[in-house]
Design a protein around this motif. Sequence first.
Motif, PDB file in Angstrom:
ATOM      1  N   ASN B 237      46.566 -46.413   1.686  1.00 18.81           N
ATOM      2  CA  ASN B 237      47.373 -45.342   1.093  1.00 18.81           C
ATOM      3  C   ASN B 237      48.837 -45.487   1.473  1.00 18.81           C
ATOM      4  N   ILE B 238      49.059 -45.848   2.723  1.00 19.79           N
ATOM      5  CA  ILE B 238      50.440 -45.984   3.177  1.00 19.79           C
ATOM      6  C   ILE B 238      51.131 -47.120   2.435  1.00 19.79           C
ATOM      7  N   VAL B 239      50.349 -48.185   2.189  1.00 16.36           N
ATOM      8  CA  VAL B 239      50.909 -49.314   1.433  1.00 16.36           C
ATOM      9  C   VAL B 239      51.269 -48.855   0.016  1.00 16.36           C
ATOM     10  N   ILE B 240      50.348 -48.104  -0.584  1.00 14.42           N
ATOM     11  CA  ILE B 240      50.613 -47.592  -1.939  1.00 14.42           C
ATOM     12  C   ILE B 240      51.883 -46.749  -1.938  1.00 14.42           C
ATOM     13  N   ALA B 241      51.948 -45.848  -0.954  1.00 11.12           N
ATOM     14  CA  ALA B 241      53.121 -44.971  -0.867  1.00 11.12           C
ATOM     15  C   ALA B 241      54.388 -45.795  -0.718  1.00 11.12           C
ATOM     16  N   LYS B 268      69.002 -36.789  -7.924  1.00 15.32           N
ATOM     17  CA  LYS B 268      68.529 -35.844  -6.914  1.00 15.32           C
ATOM     18  C   LYS B 268      67.008 -35.785  -6.927  1.00 15.32           C
ATOM     19  N   GLU B 269      66.486 -35.750  -8.131  1.00 12.73           N
ATOM     20  CA  GLU B 269      65.030 -35.663  -8.279  1.00 12.73           C
ATOM     21  C   GLU B 269      64.373 -36.868  -7.612  1.00 12.73           C
ATOM     22  N   LEU B 270      64.942 -38.047  -7.873  1.00 14.45           N
ATOM     23  CA  LEU B 270      64.370 -39.269  -7.303  1.00 14.45           C
ATOM     24  C   LEU B 270      64.467 -39.267  -5.785  1.00 14.45           C
ATOM     25  N   SER B 271      65.612 -38.777  -5.291  1.00 13.91           N
ATOM     26  CA  SER B 271      65.800 -38.754  -3.837  1.00 13.91           C
ATOM     27  C   SER B 271      64.760 -37.861  -3.185  1.00 13.91           C
ATOM     28  N   ILE B 272      64.547 -36.725  -3.818  1.00 12.61           N
ATOM     29  CA  ILE B 272      63.550 -35.800  -3.275  1.00 12.61           C
ATOM     30  C   ILE B 272      62.168 -36.428  -3.352  1.00 12.61           C
ATOM     31  N   ARG B 273      61.919 -37.104  -4.490  1.00 12.40           N
ATOM     32  CA  ARG B 273      60.593 -37.688  -4.665  1.00 12.40           C
ATOM     33  C   ARG B 273      60.313 -38.754  -3.596  1.00 12.40           C
ATOM     34  N   TYR B 274      61.335 -39.505  -3.275  1.00 14.71           N
ATOM     35  CA  TYR B 274      61.190 -40.546  -2.260  1.00 14.71           C
ATOM     36  C   TYR B 274      60.626 -39.943  -0.977  1.00 14.71           C
ATOM     37  N   TYR B 275      61.252 -38.829  -0.594  1.00 21.37           N
ATOM     38  CA  TYR B 275      60.799 -38.164   0.623  1.00 21.37           C
ATOM     39  C   TYR B 275      59.391 -37.596   0.444  1.00 21.37           C
ATOM     40  N   LEU B 276      59.149 -36.982  -0.724  1.00 16.27           N
ATOM     41  CA  LEU B 276      57.865 -36.309  -0.948  1.00 16.27           C
ATOM     42  C   LEU B 276      56.690 -37.273  -0.918  1.00 16.27           C
ATOM     43  N   ILE B 277      56.921 -38.507  -1.423  1.00 12.54           N
ATOM     44  CA  ILE B 277      55.829 -39.485  -1.395  1.00 12.54           C
ATOM     45  C   ILE B 277      55.423 -39.751   0.050  1.00 12.54           C
ATOM     46  N   ALA B 278      56.449 -39.914   0.886  1.00 13.51           N
ATOM     47  CA  ALA B 278      56.165 -40.161   2.300  1.00 13.51           C
ATOM     48  C   ALA B 278      55.468 -38.974   2.937  1.00 13.51           C
ATOM     49  N   LEU B 279      55.973 -37.784   2.599  1.00 14.14           N
ATOM     50  CA  LEU B 279      55.389 -36.563   3.170  1.00 14.14           C
ATOM     51  C   LEU B 279      53.929 -36.437   2.761  1.00 14.14           C
ATOM     52  N   ASN B 280      53.698 -36.715   1.488  1.00 16.64           N
ATOM     53  CA  ASN B 280      52.341 -36.627   0.955  1.00 16.64           C
ATOM     54  C   ASN B 280      51.406 -37.590   1.701  1.00 16.64           C
ATOM     55  N   ALA B 281      51.903 -38.818   1.914  1.00 18.96           N
ATOM     56  CA  ALA B 281      51.082 -39.809   2.610  1.00 18.96           C
ATOM     57  C   ALA B 281      50.824 -39.375   4.044  1.00 18.96           C
ATOM     58  N   TYR B 282      51.848 -38.815   4.663  1.00 17.41           N
ATOM     59  CA  TYR B 282      51.711 -38.380   6.047  1.00 17.41           C
ATOM     60  C   TYR B 282      50.695 -37.253   6.163  1.00 17.41           C
ATOM     61  N   GLN B 283      50.838 -36.263   5.261  1.00 20.24           N
ATOM     62  CA  GLN B 283      49.916 -35.121   5.304  1.00 20.24           C
ATOM     63  C   GLN B 283      48.487 -35.564   5.020  1.00 20.24           C
ATOM     64  N   LEU B 284      48.374 -36.512   4.084  1.00 17.33           N
ATOM     65  CA  LEU B 284      47.042 -37.018   3.757  1.00 17.33           C
ATOM     66  C   LEU B 284      46.401 -37.643   4.993  1.00 17.33           C
ATOM     67  N   THR B 285      47.195 -38.472   5.689  1.00 18.16           N
ATOM     68  CA  THR B 285      46.682 -39.120   6.895  1.00 18.16           C
ATOM     69  C   THR B 285      46.221 -38.074   7.907  1.00 18.16           C
ATOM     70  N   LEU B 326      47.587 -37.074  -6.087  1.00 18.23           N
ATOM     71  CA  LEU B 326      49.016 -37.273  -6.316  1.00 18.23           C
ATOM     72  C   LEU B 326      49.431 -38.697  -5.982  1.00 18.23           C
ATOM     73  N   LEU B 327      48.896 -39.179  -4.883  1.00 11.95           N
ATOM     74  CA  LEU B 327      49.288 -40.521  -4.445  1.00 11.95           C
ATOM     75  C   LEU B 327      48.768 -41.572  -5.418  1.00 11.95           C
ATOM     76  N   ASN B 328      47.501 -41.451  -5.783  1.00  8.51           N
ATOM     77  CA  ASN B 328      46.906 -42.477  -6.634  1.00  8.51           C
ATOM     78  C   ASN B 328      47.447 -42.459  -8.053  1.00  8.51           C
ATOM     79  N   ASN B 329      47.972 -41.325  -8.468  1.00  7.93           N
ATOM     80  CA  ASN B 329      48.505 -41.246  -9.829  1.00  7.93           C
ATOM     81  C   ASN B 329      50.025 -41.320  -9.856  1.00  7.93           C
TER      82      ASN B 329
END
Lengths: 317, 581
Positions: B237-241, B268-285, B326-329
């Motif tokens: 998952n982390i690799v995917i993220a 701005k949207e992309l910048s936020i998304r960059y962070y959110l992907i990481a956050l999502n992966a972290y929370q998932l872990t 969210l991560l897989n899609n």
Amino acid sequence: MTPKAQLKQYNKSSVKILEIKNVTKVYKKRIVLDNINFDVYEGEIFGFLGPNGAGKTTLIRIICGMTRPTNGEVFICGNSVQHNFEKAVINLGAMIENCQVYNYMTGYQNLLYYANLYGKIDHEKIDEIVEVVGMTSRIHDKVRTYSYGMRQRIALAQALLHKPKLLVLDEPTNGLDANGVIELRQTLKILASKHKMAILVSSHILAEMQQICDVFAVVDGGKVLDIRSIDGNESKTNKDKHIAISVNYPNYACKVIHSELGIFPEIAGSSIIIPYEQATLKEVIDILREKNVAVYDSKIETKTLEELYLDILKNKK
Amino acid sequence: MKFFRLLKGELNKILMRPILYVITAILVVALVFSYMLFNPAQRTDGNITSYDSCETITDTYNTFNSSTNRYGKSSANSLLESSQNLISASRTNNEGALLQEFQELLSNINETYSAYLVFDNPMDQGIIEGDTAPGEEIITYENLQSNITELRDLFESSRDDTNSLLLIKTADNLTLNQVFINTTSALNAVNRSSHASHVELRQTLQEIDSIKQLTNLFSLISYKTVDEEKLVELENNIVIAQNYMNQVEEEIYALYEENNLDNIDSLKELSIRYYLIALNAYQLTQNVINYSYFSDMQDSEIASYFGYADIYMYQINEQITKQTYLLNNNAVSTDYANVFSPTRTSNSEVNAFDFVYFGLEVTGFIILIFTVVLAAGMLAGEQSSGTLKLLLIRPYSRGKILTSKLLATMIFATIFLIFSTFVLFLIGLFTMGANFTPVLCIFNASTAFITSPFVVLLIYLLCWLFKMFLFVLLALAISAIFRSNVGAVGVSIVLYFVLSIFALIFAGSYWYGYLPFSNLDLFKYFGGAFVASGNSSPLSIMFSAPYFHGGSFLFSFLISLAVGVILALLTYVIFKKREIK
Ligand SMILES: Nc1ncnc2c1ncn2[C@@H]1O[C@H](COP(=O)(O)OP(=O)(O)OP(=O)(O)O)[C@@H](O)[C@H]1O
Ligand SMILES: [Mg+2]
């Protein structure tokens, strides 16, 4: 003769509409109806008489399927109310004790509502029935504003709406004015003779019943004591007649009759009453005249339903 | 066809009943009131703020790259790093190495624990109390003092026996956990403070960092292990993220190069998304590891950590499903609405849908009472007024008559519900506008899907109808059994209130979820839990999560259905046998 056999003897038509077979109803060990059997035929008005608590309403509720009999069965046009309810009651119109129509609707809306339950609504037919029950002027008012008698009329109207083959009325004259009673009587007669409706009426008012019924049954304590016809001379026996003579001194007249004929006439006011089979009118008048009793009036009377009813109840005891 | 006539008759009767106007009036008043009362808490995803002040492309790009930006590139990367660390910590834990490290650190601390006597000085009292961050629970000096003392006692007692300390942890000792949490947050409060006189204090505190380290380790150690398979999956998952983040970064760079001000919002949207992907992966872990630890535990054990064990387990499952989806899609975004809470906005801005959900919580209840009143009036009411007799002599079996009454009430319930929804939506549309962003639903904590807000609204209405249906059945059953109009209405309404209060009091009790009427709210199973996550106030739990461990849509549905079937059978049998007087 069994009541049933008697009935057969009087009936006009042979098409059985209502058939009550061995109906017994027991409420907590109290027998309210005890093996009731009778039939009501097409075109017949059947009176159902009995003192308070005799079980009249209970039987009517069983006929309408409100209550299940402990034993026995009721058939309407050959269909069992207990086992084939929907088919049986399609031929039934009824006014049950304490039944009410919806008081937040107008009389007309009520009739529309009931008519709808039987199929396509025929407005002309509704108007006709409204006229029959004499409610034309108030039919579009809310039932809430009706008097008791008016409600009775609406209740009657709803029973007639679908021209049922069997009409069951529990004390229909309750609350009706003199006019209403006369109209009801006429209506029922027309329904029976013209539309060949079989009508079962329960009532307390015997004089009323006498004028309406063809046949009546007397019940007491849940038992049918007798079933009689009060219609047509041929059916009457001398038992049902008496001689009534209005005289100046009824007590004296009684004595005279007793000494001459050996019978005790009854005294009713200024009249003496002698059963028809015990003496002829001429015989009695001759005796009275001989003894200088002034005779004001004399006639042969048929026993009223009231008297018959009292007789039947008396015989029971 | 014949039955349809009966139904039509029942509907006509309802239309003519005066109570219809009373209820319509009450409903209108309720609609107006719900507008006046509507005051939802704003849903803040908190991520947008740091880019708010950026006005140029360069500005935004620099903010994204800035190391001090909490939602920037570096913190995103450190989140991924933390995820990696969590995974390796789990592995180490699996091998028992973590425990060893903890023991070493503990013996070290035991030798120098005089360091944390620093708080014995009453001079520090004001400092500590004055520096609690806004919104944080205030840590009083006394509190901290006693926590520290307790902590010290714990360490002292475990000087010779580390295992006993860990045993306390696994033997569901809430106080111990709380001591660690409180101490750490107090230390953080002091550490964050910029007050000049605190500098000195902070220097003393540096020694205490080892306590923090210890508590961190303590939270990582578990006697349970996480399946290696799951850990590998998490690594994947982390690799995917990371891949997605790289893509996003390329896009960000491209926009930066283009330097077109029209693109600032996308940037701005992309910048936020960059962070959110990481956050999502972290929370998932984090969630997967936690779930593994807790899934073998007894409810009572979990409850000692989280208060509401069952709810926690459902929430965490729902989170995992959501994050995996969210991560897989590659669908991580703040855009999705959450429409599951009447106390919070579904989006970052209040819109018509929020108002509809809020208003329906109020009017739905009124409609429910209304249908109960209608149903009771149609059976017990008709019986006591004597109109039922004239209905029962019609050529319809009693079963059909009962069914027509049931259906007629439900039809009216539906009409009123749709009417209210429509009015609420119109009011919302004209006063706050509608936001048609898709909704992220997680059905039964196991299937995630993104759908139109209208579909979710429809599901919500169906859930209401289901609930109303059961209450109508209840009212009919009481009407048939006791022939009392007032009784039927009274019992149903009182039951509704009692259930609502029970839901508040007994949320999290194991038996509560098995009660017949506690499973009526099926909407919970469409993703409400993640709205409430992190907010375990009874109110939000009542609205959002199922009540017990292992609770599932099917279970709740079947239990409610069984209740319905029993009520219906009871009503039909009794009504068929009933003598009508
Ligand atoms: N539900 C019941 N439980 C017990 N007894 C009942 C019940 N219904 C009727 N009865 C009894 O059955 C008997 C017959 O009652 P019913 O109402 O049929 O009389 P009725 O002939 O219609 O009298 P009325 O002329 O007063 O209307 C009465 O003794 C009454 O007490
Ligand atoms: Mg009676």
